[in-house]
Design an enzyme around this catalytic site. Structure first.
Site, PDB file in Angstrom:
ATOM      1  CG  ASN A  83      -1.821  -1.218   1.220  1.00  0.00           C
ATOM      2  OD1 ASN A  83      -1.637  -2.099   2.052  1.00  0.00           O
ATOM      3  ND2 ASN A  83      -2.732  -1.304   0.281  1.00  0.00           N
ATOM      4  CB  ILE A  91       0.430   6.452   2.255  1.00  0.00           C
ATOM      5  CG1 ILE A  91       1.857   6.666   2.745  1.00  0.00           C
ATOM      6  CG2 ILE A  91      -0.289   5.447   3.136  1.00  0.00           C
ATOM      7  CD1 ILE A  91       1.942   7.465   4.027  1.00  0.00           C
ATOM      8  CB  CYS A  92      -3.040   3.280  -1.097  1.00  0.00           C
ATOM      9  SG  CYS A  92      -4.748   2.868  -1.445  1.00  0.00           S
ATOM     10  CG  LEU A  93      -4.487   4.598   5.738  1.00  0.00           C
ATOM     11  CD1 LEU A  93      -4.789   3.114   5.883  1.00  0.00           C
ATOM     12  CD2 LEU A  93      -3.504   5.012   6.813  1.00  0.00           C
ATOM     13  CD  GLN A 126      -0.287   4.680  -3.943  1.00  0.00           C
ATOM     14  OE1 GLN A 126      -1.388   4.815  -3.435  1.00  0.00           O
ATOM     15  NE2 GLN A 126       0.131   5.436  -4.941  1.00  0.00           N
TER      16      GLN A 126
END
Lengths: 199, 192
Positions: A83, A91-93, A126
């Protein structure tokens, strides 16, 4: 409105400093300017993960509309995680995007990121290359992530095999990081990595 | 009395009855008390405090801005329960009634909803008492039924005193729209 943002960061900053996680050296925040718009965060790699023993530095940018919009956070320390982009550190959050809530703080964001290191979401990746490895060759993923933690985040686990392969590519005149990326992407198969680098 | 004092001392609670002022404790305790009334958005002591149905405390300006930021995702900033502007409860503490001009940048905080104690809910239009106008459609002697029912709002009904707020203005505006709609409708009927 910039006033609310600065006021809040000031308070949050105090909160983080006093928090027990700081006492346990799990998270840390540092101010980079006196207008409270840029901060440096640090999280410790959680135990029982390939990131254990590493320290990961984060770049935190506080928008003028904070806390109504989330802070912009990115990994400065290179990291191998489904991610997190291995190239940019993006960051993929969800909580840093549409699931942000105004009551969240720097402390909760850092703790969430630490939790993300323990529990990756390979189905919402990500970095597609990392996510594919995570799902299809998890053992190799663990080795790669641990190696990256050792090299970039000061983790204790030296992997001699990885280092050797990188040195061999380096001897061919390839820059070390580039060699590491190629080998990591091809499950540490020297031939395929070389092929990709010279094609 | 001495027993009580001892009790409060040991439990570490702020003891106002304690005759000997415990100088080192008091400021800390006061801070703790204050913190319980911090707005969950600005983290400062809540001004124009409102509480959501899920029990979370905010400054009204802060909550309003949060709801404006995400018009299609109206959730509590703390627990993400669904919330709405209409369903927050204002908190009126004693001695905090100093009313600044409510029409600043932020719309005035919604008023508390006060229900009369007697169970007089049988009288018609009760639910509309808040809005100050009443609208009903009925079937009557053709043009007149509509006409009269539309003009219901002119009737002396127990309306809340004109507040001079935005809500009042909106009501006036709405009344006018309905009046014109009725006139146009009747005109159309006569011409057709």
């Amino acid at each position: 409105m910039a006033n609310i943002a600065a006021q809040r960061i000031k308070r949050e900053f105090k909160e983080v400093i006093k928090s027990e996680e700081v006492a346990k050296c799990a998270i840390r925040v540092e101010l980079l300017n006196d207008t409270f718009t840029e901060l440096k965060g640090e999280i410790a790699g959680p135990p029982d993960t390939p990131y254990e023993g590493g320290t990961f530095v984060l770049e935190i940018k506080v928008p003028e509309t904070y806390p109504f919009n989330p802070p912009k956070v990115r990994f400065v320390t290179k990291i191998w995680h489904p991610n997190i982009s291995s190239v940019t550190g993006a960051i993929c959050l969800d909580i840093l995007k549409d699931q942000w809530a105004a009551a969240m703080t720097l402390r909760t964001v850092l703790l969430s990121l630490q939790a993300l290191l323990s529990a990756a979401e390979p189905d919402d990746p990500q970095d597609a290359v990392v996510a594919k490895q995570y799902k299809e060759n998890n053992e190799m993923f663990q080795i790669t992530a641990r190696h990256w933690t050792n090299v970039y985040a000061g983790g204790p686990n030296i992997n001699k095999d990885c280092d050797d392969k990188i040195r061999r590519l380096a001897d061919m005149g390839i820059e070390e990081h580039q060699a590491r990326v190629a080998l990591s992407s091809y499950d540490w198969e020297l031939e395929r990595a070389t092929e990709q680098l010279f094609s | 009395m001495s027993g009580i004092t001892e009790n409060t001392k040991t439990s570490g609670e702020p003891s106002k009855e304690n005759p000997s002022p415990n100088s080192s404790d008091t400021p800390d305790d006061e801070k703790k008390d204050d913190r319980m009334f911090e707005c969950n958005i600005c983290l400062d002591t809540a001004k124009d405090a409102v509480v959501s149905m899920c029990g979370h405390l905010f400054c009204w300006p802060c909550l309003h801005q949060w709801l404006e930021t995400r018009p299609n995702r109206q959730v509590c900033p703390v627990c993400k329960a669904s919330i709405s502007k209409e369903k927050v409860v204002p908190l009126y503490g004693r001695g905090s009634t100093k009313q600044e001009d409510p029409r600043e940048k932020v719309p005035p905080r919604p008023a508390g909803q006060r229900t009369e104690p007697e169970p007089g809910s049988a009288f018609p239009g009760f639910g509309f008492a808040d809005n100050g106008f009443h609208m009903s459609f009925g079937i009557g002697a053709f043009p007149f039924g509509f006409f009269t029912s539309t003009f219901n709002f002119g009737e002396a009904r127990p309306t809340p005193a004109a507040r001079g707020t935005q809500q009042h203005m909106e009501e006036q505006f709405l009344s006018k729209i309905f009046l014109w709609m009725a006139i146009l409708f009747v005109a159309w009927l006569l011409l057709a």
